[in-house]
Design an enzyme around this catalytic site. Structure first.
Site, PDB file in Angstrom:
ATOM      1  N   SER B 178      51.732  30.294   3.005  1.00  0.00           N
ATOM      2  CA  SER B 178      51.888  31.621   3.582  1.00  0.00           C
ATOM      3  C   SER B 178      50.589  32.383   3.412  1.00  0.00           C
ATOM      4  O   SER B 178      49.996  32.359   2.334  1.00  0.00           O
ATOM      5  CB  SER B 178      53.014  32.339   2.855  1.00  0.00           C
ATOM      6  OG  SER B 178      53.115  33.652   3.325  1.00  0.00           O
ATOM      7  N   HIS B 192      48.350  36.370  10.376  1.00  0.00           N
ATOM      8  CA  HIS B 192      49.380  35.885   9.460  1.00  0.00           C
ATOM      9  C   HIS B 192      49.789  34.489   9.893  1.00  0.00           C
ATOM     10  O   HIS B 192      49.955  34.231  11.087  1.00  0.00           O
ATOM     11  CB  HIS B 192      50.613  36.800   9.502  1.00  0.00           C
ATOM     12  CG  HIS B 192      51.863  36.165   8.939  1.00  0.00           C
ATOM     13  ND1 HIS B 192      52.912  35.783   9.741  1.00  0.00           N
ATOM     14  CD2 HIS B 192      52.200  35.839   7.673  1.00  0.00           C
ATOM     15  CE1 HIS B 192      53.858  35.249   8.974  1.00  0.00           C
ATOM     16  NE2 HIS B 192      53.458  35.274   7.723  1.00  0.00           N
ATOM     17  N   GLY B 349      61.439  38.080  -7.003  1.00  0.00           N
ATOM     18  CA  GLY B 349      60.310  37.173  -6.824  1.00  0.00           C
ATOM     19  C   GLY B 349      59.044  37.757  -7.439  1.00  0.00           C
ATOM     20  O   GLY B 349      59.026  38.918  -7.848  1.00  0.00           O
ATOM     21  N   GLU B 352      53.580  40.599  -6.944  1.00  0.00           N
ATOM     22  CA  GLU B 352      52.194  40.642  -6.489  1.00  0.00           C
ATOM     23  C   GLU B 352      51.922  39.581  -5.431  1.00  0.00           C
ATOM     24  O   GLU B 352      51.127  39.797  -4.527  1.00  0.00           O
ATOM     25  CB  GLU B 352      51.234  40.492  -7.676  1.00  0.00           C
ATOM     26  CG  GLU B 352      51.233  41.698  -8.599  1.00  0.00           C
ATOM     27  CD  GLU B 352      50.890  43.015  -7.897  1.00  0.00           C
ATOM     28  OE1 GLU B 352      50.125  43.001  -6.925  1.00  0.00           O
ATOM     29  OE2 GLU B 352      51.410  44.067  -8.331  1.00  0.00           O
TER      30      GLU B 352
END
Lengths: 390, 390
Positions: B178, B192, B349, B352
């Site tokens: 990702s 992205h 999760g 950061e």
């Protein structure tokens, strides 16, 4: 606000169905407003809930109440008959006085948008952007009508599973004032306040079922740096307002505020709290109206002296960057957790009114950790471990 | 990633239970990582789902697969036996090559965090912040294991209401890459991309029930200003990658992308799209692995030439302010709608890693309306009314 609310249960876990409804008033229950001079390309908002279109108005009306309300109210056996009108008057006076106080300090002027709905109700949005002291200040009032599904009405009355009763949707009334004030100077704190009143009509098809009502609201302070005397002053003013009515209010509503403005995924609050309450109906209605009035009247004495003291303090780029990181947390809270914001976004509310609560600018650094013992660390520590300030 | 996922249905309306699970891999399935040198005050994250703690590692392991995986896989009758390992290898190579390409253009260096979990699995986070060309660039890979409720497994197999079968939780495996790349120059677009592979074990208590698997992912471009040749180039590279496998892929995945990155409350997309697909298992598994590989290999040729052309263009404060407003929209999409982000935040999760997708800075002006026909208006128009670029 909406003609159908069946899709409400998709939102984040609520306490009760009732609180889901009240969430629609926090902070800004503004439905879509047609723009007068929009240059925006044509678009269709895909909304979870069908809503009525808003009409911009050139003038503020005397009242947003429907004419039929007075007639309906006079038929009611309750002394609540005039609460709608008195609450509207109170929040509009609060809007005027807070805006006047902001303008006096800032030197800039609020811009105003007035809107109404064909079925009754409307609102007044006021925004001061890129002023001398505030980078963004919004003070909105609204008075809206809608239909509440019978399940929510039953839940509100505490008859959770009265499946036998086939009631239709129940008409509700909601009025509120909502404001977020973001100053420029990193030593000057952001203020948010919001007070609202919610009422259902007595359902016609369920004889004997009563009219329901609740009050909600709060005032909270979000600094990037702690000046203890300022935070104490702010909380002291909140406590004084509470203590005039019930000594249990301040401790209860202070904790409620710390719990509500919690950014779960960070394990920290967005700021240093204040007071917050919701779904309040277990006190005398006149008393709660007077309490809400007292709270709105406490905004200026709680906040303006702090701003006067901090607005011209010299600061460095580092101070500004830290303020911007905290503004990022403000964005995270409002977009991810705030019930009024998330409800408004999902139901196609007037976006610019809802998101006026967001700061002009914000910042996200990867894995930023303030140095232990620093001023930034102290603020973060107080957001993680809420303190008693008075 | 999580030991219990019963609370999943609280999230925004999913297509299927299966897609809720896959959402956990988009964009960044990083669970909490204990900080090595954290100065942060002690805090307790209140998480909707219990998760295992992560351990920081000093070195990247050869593989995050569990030793038992190979044994289990060799018992399987499926040719999928090596897909886990090959997918992990592919995404780690993609991470290396994309980071190398970014560093070559930027001149800055990525910082790396490696973490593992006691039960197996782990990840590598790489972030380049305040570089010369990019203000924030994150490229993360992760390989995670968890338990999937039987309802989700049944939904995934298309046996929606097989209430009679009393199956236990089904072990799943998920691996993904990702990345979000936010450049500084307002004429240089944000990119992205995210590719992921998901697999369940064959449940032991349901003889004959098969191992399930899916692929998901996509690459999309988010400029603040349109340079048509650049957008055409970007989409052409995506189309070429798709066309090598199936002529239906590009039109289908292009539309899927336009639909997915939709900011409902704005009635606009966050950018100019690309390709997006999810829950893909109705093609040959080898073919989909090769397709995912081709997509990750297309990132550099699709994006870097655009950056080379735009990164040093002169710009004004107005251009920068518009870029910042569009960054605000990026924040709105990611915090309000992105399934991976909202899932990650609600399940505790690694914050950061999840929020590295947010830009370094963003801006919200009240009621901003670009002038009709301006370059800003053209971008907004293309976000509202998606175009065919090839």
């Amino acid at each position: 606000m909406h003609t159908s609310a069946i899709s409400l249960p998709i939102f984040s876990p609520p306490k009760t169905l009732k609180s889901q409804f009240l969430s629609s008033l926090n902070p800004t229950p503004f439905p879509i407003q047609t723009r007068l001079l929009s240059t925006r390309p044509t678009l269709t908002i895909r909304s979870a809930v069908a809503i009525e279109k808003e009409t911009p108005e050139n003038e503020r009306p005397e009242t947003f109440l429907r004419q039929s309300d007075d007639a309906a109210a006079s038929l009611s056996s309750s002394s609540a008959s005039s609460i709608r009108g008195r609450f509207e008057k109170m929040i509009r006076e609060a809007q005027d006085s807070v805006c006047a106080a902001i303008e006096a300090v800032d030197g800039g002027k609020f811009e105003e948008d007035v809107w109404s709905r064909p079925g009754g109700g409307g609102g007044i949005s006021r925004v001061l952007q890129e002023g001398n002291v505030w980078e963004k200040a919004g003070v909105n009032v609204s008075v809206v009508y809608g239909m509440m599904p019978p399940e929510a009405y039953r839940a509100a009355k505490g008859e959770g599973s009265a499946e036998g009763v086939k009631a239709g949707p129940v008409p509700f009334f909601a009025a509120g004032i909502s404001s977020v004030l973001h100053p420029k100077n990193p030593f000057a704190p952001t203020l948010h306040f919001n007070y609202r009143y919610f009422e259902t009509d007595a359902p016609k098809d369920t004889p004997g079922a009563p009219r329901q009502w609740w009050f909600g609201g709060g005032t909270d302070l979000t600094p990037a740096y702690i000046f203890e005397e300022d935070v104490k002053h702010f909380h002291t003013v909140q406590k004084k307002a509470c203590d005039k009515f019930d000594p249990s209010f301040y401790p209860k509503f202070k904790k409620w505020c710390d719990d509500y403005f919690f950014i779960k995924h960070r394990g920290e609050r967005r700021g240093l709290g204040g007071i917050f309450f919701d779904d309040l109906n277990d006190y005398d209605q006149e008393m709660l109206l007077a309490f809400s009035t007292e709270c709105t009247k406490s905004v200026i004495p709680a906040y303006i002296p702090i701003i006067e003291r901090c607005k011209d303090m010299p600061f460095t780029e580092q101070h500004k960057a830290w303020q911007q990181l905290r503004r990022g947390r403000y964005v995270e809270f409002n977009l991810v957790y705030d019930r009024g914001t998330t409800f408004g976004l999902k139901t196609g509310g007037r976006i610019e009114s809802i998101l006026v609560s967001l700061p002009l600018t914000a910042r996200w650094e990867y894995d930023h950790q303030p140095e232990e013992g620093s001023e930034e660390w102290k603020l973060l520590d107080a957001c993680i471990n809420p303190k008693e300030w008075v």
